[in-house]
Structures are given as structure tokens and as C-alpha cells.
Motif scaffolding. Structure first.
Motif, short mmCIF file in Angstrom:
data_model
loop_
_atom_site.label_atom_id
_atom_site.label_comp_id
_atom_site.label_asym_id
_atom_site.label_seq_id
_atom_site.Cartn_x
_atom_site.Cartn_y
_atom_site.Cartn_z
N ARG A 182 0.83 -1.21 0.00
CA ARG A 182 0.00 0.00 0.00
C ARG A 182 0.86 1.26 0.00
O ARG A 182 0.54 2.24 -0.68
CB ARG A 182 -0.92 -0.01 1.22
CG ARG A 182 -1.78 1.24 1.33
CD ARG A 182 -2.98 1.04 2.18
NE ARG A 182 -3.74 2.27 2.32
CZ ARG A 182 -5.00 2.34 2.76
NH1 ARG A 182 -5.63 1.21 3.09
NH2 ARG A 182 -5.63 3.48 2.86
N TYR A 183 1.95 1.25 0.74
CA TYR A 183 2.85 2.40 0.77
C TYR A 183 3.43 2.65 -0.62
O TYR A 183 3.63 3.80 -1.04
CB TYR A 183 3.96 2.16 1.79
CG TYR A 183 4.87 3.34 2.02
CD1 TYR A 183 4.39 4.49 2.62
CD2 TYR A 183 6.21 3.28 1.66
CE1 TYR A 183 5.22 5.58 2.84
CE2 TYR A 183 7.05 4.35 1.87
CZ TYR A 183 6.54 5.50 2.47
OH TYR A 183 7.38 6.58 2.68
N LYS A 184 3.70 1.59 -1.35
CA LYS A 184 4.23 1.72 -2.71
C LYS A 184 3.26 2.44 -3.62
O LYS A 184 3.66 3.29 -4.45
CB LYS A 184 4.55 0.34 -3.27
CG LYS A 184 5.15 0.35 -4.67
CD LYS A 184 5.46 -1.07 -5.12
CE LYS A 184 6.07 -1.05 -6.53
NZ LYS A 184 6.40 -2.42 -6.98
N THR B 132 9.03 7.04 -3.68
CA THR B 132 9.97 6.71 -2.62
C THR B 132 11.06 5.77 -3.13
O THR B 132 10.83 4.96 -4.04
CB THR B 132 9.23 6.06 -1.44
OG1 THR B 132 10.15 5.84 -0.37
CG2 THR B 132 8.63 4.73 -1.85
N ARG B 133 12.24 5.88 -2.55
CA ARG B 133 13.37 5.06 -2.99
C ARG B 133 13.21 3.61 -2.58
O ARG B 133 13.72 2.71 -3.25
CB ARG B 133 14.67 5.62 -2.42
CG ARG B 133 15.08 6.95 -3.04
CD ARG B 133 16.35 7.46 -2.40
NE ARG B 133 16.17 7.73 -0.98
CZ ARG B 133 17.16 8.13 -0.16
NH1 ARG B 133 18.39 8.27 -0.64
NH2 ARG B 133 16.91 8.37 1.10
N ILE C 257 8.83 9.03 7.59
CA ILE C 257 8.03 9.87 8.47
C ILE C 257 6.61 9.37 8.65
O ILE C 257 5.90 9.77 9.58
CB ILE C 257 7.99 11.32 7.95
CG1 ILE C 257 7.33 11.37 6.56
CG2 ILE C 257 9.39 11.92 7.91
CD1 ILE C 257 7.15 12.78 6.03
N ASP C 258 6.15 8.47 7.78
CA ASP C 258 4.78 7.96 7.87
C ASP C 258 4.67 6.65 8.63
O ASP C 258 3.57 6.10 8.74
CB ASP C 258 4.20 7.76 6.46
CG ASP C 258 4.08 9.06 5.68
OD1 ASP C 258 3.68 10.07 6.30
OD2 ASP C 258 4.41 9.07 4.48
#
Length: 437
Positions: free
Chosen positions: A347-349, A355-356, A387-388
């Protein structure tokens, strides 16, 4: 448990004359006592003052105790002193009516008192009907009917059977007790372990000669009676109340009635003693990841150190691995070292495509020490991959104290007689884009 009741009757009821003596000695005084002192009996039997009931007692009423299913009480009925965190979450708790019983005396050393409306002796069989109420020390047994075989030592209770000890409630429709082996079985049963907030059902409950309780085709949960948000079903469960351990075989975890996890073997605690094994799973469902399941595994490695590994499956993100180690030393103090790692958060992707790395992790170190009552040390270190992290993956077994930033602190104090020398080192990792390092 009940085998003592069967053994007592088998030992004393050897012939008709002895049967009459035992039954009159146990049942009659209790029946007379209830009739003479309970105003309800006067009303039911239509007695008057001439029938040894005072006139005012004919219409008098007494408040009846509130009876809850499986001893469950809603929050408003729970005494304030018993309103624990679990009680607040579940909006109630199990109240044990035998909680104040003296358990220091072995029930086998205490006389049995029994109450039944009628009895019958036919050959080797002694029958109690019209309701049976038995007490032996801190043990209580009830049923609609009971039969005792004087020759084999077998006792059978049937109809609304209830077996109690402090902290334990068993209910069913038929119970068989074998006095020679101390075995017992209870069919179509429900059970409650009050102190662990545990309740369940079973096709068959059995007690073996070693005192172990076996649950066949059963289900159990921390949820209140009638609440099936989640439960664990198993083909066989073994409860060792003396050791405080339970083992489930061929177990299935259900959430909202749907199976989500299967395990051939599951060990769980029945009290707060430290021991290696699986702990109770933690279930959740929210908008930041969907279904969230954590199955902690505790390792009792030594008296001074232990470990907790908590694999956590998040439906929309993946598998997160959490590990916490604890260590206590009189020179080095108390340490907690832990971390969490998720390989590629799906989900973050999708939310942060630029993002790296999609790997998420958290590291935590805590220490408090006092050496020779002079040197005092403290460490509070936390660092996250991004940060998340704390917003997305609040950990179940690890704690980070702040949401806007993670502290990275260390201090060393020397305590003099009338003075203090202190050295502090501190920095913070911000958890918001508008906050600078």
C-alpha cells in the motif's frame, strides 16, 4: 470434582436402611430449613400464620439475585474495583460467585451436603429427582436428576447440569462421573474460565484421571457470550488448570464467522505465569490496511531475559515482523531492544510511488540503570524508516512515545551527597515534513 460425591454415596449407601439414613440426614434438614425460613415457600404452598408462616410473610417479597448467562455481567453491574481494561473494552466481565471461597481446604476432606426433592432406591441404583443441589467445600454441582450405581461407582447427572469451582464454570445437559478413576464427562457443554475472560462451547468435555480437561469439537473466545466477532475452533483442546496451559489441535481462527487462519497446534496461557508458547492473537480491521492479525510467540529464555516475536499480517500491506528482547542485570540495568521490519509495503508503494524503498522498519532501544546508588543511566532511542511509519504501522508489541518526532536520547548522572552531575545527549527524528531535524 463430582467423583467425590459419587464416592461418598457409594461408600455409604450399602443397603436400603443406610440409603434412608443418608438421604434423610442430607436432604431433610436442608428442605425443612428452606421451607421454614423462605417467605416464598409460604406463598407457593399457600400457608398462613396457622401453618407456621407469619401473616406478613404471606405477601412479603424478597429481591431475587440477578442471574446472568455464564456469569456475564454488563458494565453497569460490575463493581468499580473490577473494571479492568478488558472489562472496559468488552463492556462487561464474568463475575465469579465463588471468588471469595476459601480454596486452602481440600474439598475431599470436607463433608458433602445434598438437596433433592425426592429419592428412590432400586437394587444398586439410587435416583435423585426434582432437582439436585450438591456442595462439597468450594465445589458446587447442580442438575435436574442424578443416578448413582452403588456397585460400579458411576454417577450420572442429567438436565441443566452445572459444575463449579472458584474461577471455573461448566454447564451441560448430561454429566457422567466415575468415582474409581476420578474421570468425568459433560455433553453439549459450555464453559467459562473467569480470571482469563475465556468462554466457549464443546460437543463433549472430559476430565481425565490426571485432572486435565479435554474439549472435543469446541470453540472458545475472549468475547462476551453471544458475541462472535472472533473465536478459535478446534477439534481437540486440552486445558491444564494446574500448570495454567492450554493446547489446541487442528485449530481454526474465525473473524466475523469467516475462517482466516489454520494451525495444527496452538498453545496458549490460562494465567499470567511466564512460559514459552503462542499468546492470544490480536485481530483488527481499519481503513489504513484492512484486516490486521498479530500472532505473538513468547520465549521464556531465562529468569533475566526473554523475547517476544510477533508476526503481523496486514491485508493491504504484507507481513510485518516484530521482535522485542528484554534483559535485566544488576550492573547494566533494565534493557528493552526491539524492532520491526516489513519487506515491501504494497500500500505504501501505491501511495508514495516516488519513494526510494518500500521497505518499512522501526528500531527501539530503552535502558534504565542505577549502579551502586550513584551512577544513573537512561537511554530512549527510536528511529523509523520514514516519516509515515508510526501513522501507518503502529506496532502491537513495541512503543514509541511521540507522534510528531521520535526521541533519540541518552543521559548519565552521578549522584553526590548534596549535588548532581548530569550529561545529556539528545536529538529527534521528525515525523512531519514541516518539522526540521
Amino acid at each position: 470434582m463430582i467423583p467425590d460425591f459419587a464416592r461418598y454415596l457409594v461408600r455409604h449407601v450399602r443397603n436400603a436402611a443406610a440409603a434412608v439414613a443418608v438421604l434423610l440426614g442430607l436432604a431433610t434438614p436442608l428442605l425443612l430449613l428452606a421451607q421454614d425460613n423462605n417467605p416464598g415457600d409460604c406463598a407457593v404452598n399457600e400457608k398462613s400464620a396457622a401453618g407456621n408462616c407469619p401473616a406478613e410473610e404471606v405477601t412479603a417479597t424478597q429481591p431475587q439475585p440477578v442471574v446472568y448467562p455464564l456469569d456475564w455481567a454488563p458494565m453497569e453491574e460490575v463493581p468499580p474495583a473490577l473494571r479492568t481494561r478488558e472489562c472496559l473494552i468488552c463492556k462487561g466481565r464474568y463475575l465469579d460467585p465463588l471468588a471469595d471461597e476459601d480454596t486452602s481446604v481440600n474439598p475431599e476432606e470436607v463433608d458433602i451436603s445434598a438437596l433433592a426433592e425426592s429419592t428412590e432406591l432400586q437394587g444398586d441404583m439410587v435416583r435423585f429427582t426434582g432437582g439436585v443441589d450438591i456442595a462439597q467445600g468450594y465445589r458446587r454441582f447442580k442438575g435436574d436428576e442424578a443416578e448413582i450405581n452403588r456397585k460400579t461407582g458411576e454417577a450420572v447427572l442429567s438436565g441443566n447440569v452445572t459444575l463449579r469451582e472458584p474461577g471455573i464454570l461448566l454447564q451441560g445437559q448430561r454429566a457422567e462421573i466415575f468415582s474409581k478413576t476420578d474421570e468425568a464427562s459433560l455433553a453439549d457443554s459450555e464453559f467459562v474460565i473467569h480470571t482469563d475472560h475465556l468462554q466457549g462451547t464443546a460437543d463433549l468435555l472430559e476430565r481425565d484421571p490426571d485432572g486435565l480437561i479435554h474439549i472435543h469439537n469446541g470453540a472458545f473466545s475472549y468475547c462476551p457470550p453471544g458475541d462472535n466477532d472472533w473465536n478459535i475452533q478446534a477439534r481437540e483442546v486440552e486445558l491444564d488448570l494446574e500448570e495454567g496451559l492450554g493446547v489446541a489441535r487442528n485449530a481454526r481462527v474465525n473473524v466475523a464467522g469467516f475462517p482466516i487462519l489454520y494451525t495444527p497446534w496452538l498453545q496458549f496461557p490460562l494465567d499470567d505465569r511466564r512460559r514459552t508458547g503462542l499468546l492470544w492473537p490480536d485481530f483488527g480491521n481499519d481503513s489504513t490496511g484492512g484486516i490486521d492479525i498479530t500472532v505473538p510467540i513468547y520465549f521464556n529464555l531465562a529468569p533475566e531475559y526473554d523475547a517476544l516475536y510477533s508476526p503481523r499480517y496486514i491485508q493491504e500491506r504484507g507481513l510485518n515482523h516484530e521482535l522485542k528482547l528484554r534483559y535485566l542485570n544488576k550492573y547494566l540495568g533494565y534493557w528493552t531492544v526491539g524492532g520491526a521490519y516489513m519487506n515491501s509495503d504494497d500500500r505504501y508503494k501505491s501511495e508514495v510511488p516516488d519513494t526510494r524503498s518500500n521497505d518499512r522498519w522501526l528500531a527501539i532501544v530503552r535502558q534504565d540503570g542505577l549502579f551502586e546508588q550513584r551512577w544513573r543511566s537512561h537511554i530512549n532511542y527510536s528511529k523509523a524508516s520514514d516519516i509515515d511509519y508510526m501513522k501507518d504501522l503502529e506496532t502491537s508489541s513495541l512503543t514509541a512515545q511521540r507522534r510528531t518526532s521520535l526521541p533519540q536520547l541518552a543521559s548519565l548522572d552521578y549522584l553526590g551527597e548534596n549535588w548532581l552531575v548530569n550529561l545529556d545527549v539528545a536529538q529527534f527524528q521528525p515525523l512531519a515534513e514541516d518539522i526540521q531535524d
